[in-house]
Write a protein that holds these residues in place. Structure first.
Motif, mmCIF file in Angstrom:
data_model
loop_
_atom_site.group_PDB
_atom_site.id
_atom_site.type_symbol
_atom_site.label_atom_id
_atom_site.label_comp_id
_atom_site.label_asym_id
_atom_site.label_seq_id
_atom_site.Cartn_x
_atom_site.Cartn_y
_atom_site.Cartn_z
ATOM 1 N N LEU A 164 0.823 -1.213 0.000
ATOM 2 C CA LEU A 164 0.000 0.000 0.000
ATOM 3 C C LEU A 164 0.855 1.259 0.000
ATOM 4 C CD1 LEU A 164 -2.786 -1.106 2.508
ATOM 5 C CD2 LEU A 164 -2.951 -0.916 0.023
ATOM 6 N N ILE A 165 1.945 1.255 0.765
ATOM 7 C CA ILE A 165 2.823 2.428 0.812
ATOM 8 C C ILE A 165 3.490 2.653 -0.546
ATOM 9 C CG2 ILE A 165 5.015 3.284 1.752
ATOM 10 C CD1 ILE A 165 4.106 2.301 4.479
ATOM 11 N N VAL A 166 3.951 1.578 -1.168
ATOM 12 C CA VAL A 166 4.613 1.712 -2.474
ATOM 13 C C VAL A 166 3.641 2.294 -3.502
ATOM 14 C CG1 VAL A 166 5.614 0.418 -4.401
ATOM 15 C CG2 VAL A 166 6.349 -0.064 -2.062
ATOM 16 N N VAL A 167 2.432 1.728 -3.571
ATOM 17 C CA VAL A 167 1.451 2.214 -4.547
ATOM 18 C C VAL A 167 1.053 3.652 -4.224
ATOM 19 C CG1 VAL A 167 -0.888 1.862 -5.443
ATOM 20 C CG2 VAL A 167 0.631 -0.091 -5.139
ATOM 21 N N THR A 168 0.904 3.964 -2.931
ATOM 22 C CA THR A 168 0.547 5.333 -2.523
ATOM 23 C C THR A 168 1.619 6.328 -2.946
ATOM 24 O OG1 THR A 168 -0.724 4.512 -0.647
ATOM 25 C CG2 THR A 168 -0.008 6.806 -0.550
ATOM 26 N N LEU A 169 2.877 5.999 -2.678
ATOM 27 C CA LEU A 169 3.961 6.926 -3.025
ATOM 28 C C LEU A 169 4.056 7.141 -4.532
ATOM 29 C CD1 LEU A 169 6.613 5.920 -0.406
ATOM 30 C CD2 LEU A 169 5.540 8.139 -0.647
ATOM 31 N N TYR A 170 3.869 6.085 -5.310
ATOM 32 C CA TYR A 170 3.912 6.258 -6.757
ATOM 33 C C TYR A 170 2.697 7.025 -7.250
ATOM 34 C CZ TYR A 170 8.180 3.743 -7.616
ATOM 35 O OH TYR A 170 9.504 3.394 -7.664
ATOM 36 N N SER A 171 1.584 6.941 -6.533
ATOM 37 C CA SER A 171 0.408 7.738 -6.895
ATOM 38 C C SER A 171 0.648 9.212 -6.605
ATOM 39 C CB SER A 171 -0.823 7.261 -6.115
ATOM 40 O OG SER A 171 -1.113 5.933 -6.429
ATOM 41 N N VAL A 172 1.240 9.490 -5.431
ATOM 42 C CA VAL A 172 1.527 10.881 -5.047
ATOM 43 C C VAL A 172 2.494 11.521 -6.043
ATOM 44 C CG1 VAL A 172 2.659 12.315 -3.294
ATOM 45 C CG2 VAL A 172 1.023 10.558 -2.607
ATOM 46 N N PHE A 173 3.480 10.766 -6.479
ATOM 47 C CA PHE A 173 4.499 11.294 -7.385
ATOM 48 C C PHE A 173 4.311 10.751 -8.803
ATOM 49 C CE2 PHE A 173 6.438 11.518 -3.168
ATOM 50 C CZ PHE A 173 6.749 12.871 -3.132
ATOM 51 N N ALA A 174 3.051 10.566 -9.206
ATOM 52 C CA ALA A 174 2.751 9.980 -10.522
ATOM 53 C C ALA A 174 3.346 10.793 -11.660
ATOM 54 C CB ALA A 174 1.247 9.833 -10.696
ATOM 55 N N GLU A 175 3.213 12.108 -11.579
ATOM 56 C CA GLU A 175 3.710 12.953 -12.664
ATOM 57 C C GLU A 175 5.232 12.900 -12.759
ATOM 58 O OE1 GLU A 175 3.850 17.661 -13.642
ATOM 59 O OE2 GLU A 175 1.959 16.871 -12.843
ATOM 60 N N GLN A 176 5.902 13.017 -11.594
ATOM 61 C CA GLN A 176 7.364 13.019 -11.595
ATOM 62 C C GLN A 176 7.948 11.657 -11.949
ATOM 63 O OE1 GLN A 176 5.392 14.130 -9.133
ATOM 64 N NE2 GLN A 176 6.254 15.901 -8.101
ATOM 65 N N SER A 177 7.262 10.581 -11.551
ATOM 66 C CA SER A 177 7.843 9.244 -11.732
ATOM 67 C C SER A 177 7.428 8.577 -13.035
ATOM 68 C CB SER A 177 7.496 8.345 -10.544
ATOM 69 O OG SER A 177 6.099 8.153 -10.459
ATOM 70 N N GLN A 178 6.933 9.359 -13.990
ATOM 71 C CA GLN A 178 6.563 8.770 -15.277
ATOM 72 C C GLN A 178 7.787 8.324 -16.068
ATOM 73 O OE1 GLN A 178 3.922 11.364 -17.391
ATOM 74 N NE2 GLN A 178 2.171 10.826 -16.098
ATOM 75 N N SER A 179 8.901 8.991 -15.879
ATOM 76 C CA SER A 179 10.116 8.524 -16.546
ATOM 77 C C SER A 179 10.689 7.363 -15.733
ATOM 78 C CB SER A 179 11.145 9.643 -16.665
ATOM 79 O OG SER A 179 11.781 9.862 -15.423
ATOM 80 N N LEU A 180 11.276 6.423 -16.401
ATOM 81 C CA LEU A 180 11.818 5.244 -15.721
ATOM 82 C C LEU A 180 12.906 5.632 -14.732
ATOM 83 C CD1 LEU A 180 11.766 2.194 -15.398
ATOM 84 C CD2 LEU A 180 13.411 2.024 -17.281
#
Length: 196
Positions: free
Chosen positions: A125-141
């Motif tokens: 849940l924490i991993v998915v939450t963090l990637y959701s919060v930073f979805a825009e920034q983490s779009q690049s690999l």
């Protein structure tokens, strides 16, 4: 740089919160001491890194659609944590005088750390939450993988601090006498909070 700082500041409170992995670190360190907790802590880092890399590569869309799998992981994880709490509760009340006398009640190996994280629904849940919060920034690999490293390092820092704190308390015979029971009780509370 602002992305890295933001990610660290968002992740640290989540990593340091009293979840199942941190409470297991307390139990193992209370039972066996800080040094013998290190293989367990190493095992705890494997799956957050793997999950983070998978999410960075696009698995979050798949995971969000598999709600039944998430519920199954949550149930199995809760049962595993209750079993660990029971073992902590039954551990000897007298602290070991040295590491050779350490209680075998709480497993502390690398693979036990991996298994503990596999059964920890808070981790996913924490991993998915963090990637959701930073979805825009983490779009690049590259940014997605940087977030995976940040999550892993924050978890590592948290597990080391919780274990070191428990190991320090272990030096006090009055406190150490009840530490396994307290850790087991807190683990039961953590399981209850997962279902609220």
């Amino acid at each position: 740089m602002s992305f890295v700082l933001s990610a660290v500041l968002v992740n640290l409170p989540l990593a340091f919160s009293p979840g199942p992995a941190n409470l297991l670190c307390v139990g193992v360190a209370a039972s066996k001491g800080f040094r013998r907790t290190l293989p367990f802590i190493g095992g705890l880092q494997v799956l957050p890194l793997v999950y983070s890399v998978l999410v960075a590569m696009g698995a979050s869309a798949v995971l969000s659609r598999l709600e039944q799998l998430s519920d199954m992981i949550k149930l199995l994880g809760s049962l595993y944590m209750m079993w660990l709490a029971f073992r902590m509760w039954r551990a000897p009340r007298t602290p070991a005088q040295n590491e050779a006398e350490a209680s075998p009640a709480v497993a502390s190996g690398f693979w036990q750390g991996v298994a503990a994280q596999a059964a920890n629904p808070k981790n996913i849940l924490i991993v998915v939450t963090l990637y959701s919060v930073f979805a825009e920034q983490s779009q690049s690999l590259g940014a997605g993988l940087a977030l995976a490293v940040i999550i892993t390092l924050c978890n590592l820092a948290s597990h080391l601090c919780w274990s070191l704190g428990a190991s320090t308390l272990r030096a006090s015979p009055r406190l150490a006498r009840y530490q396994n029971r307290l850790s087991g009780g807190l683990l039961v509370v953590a399981v209850a909070l997962l279902w609220l």
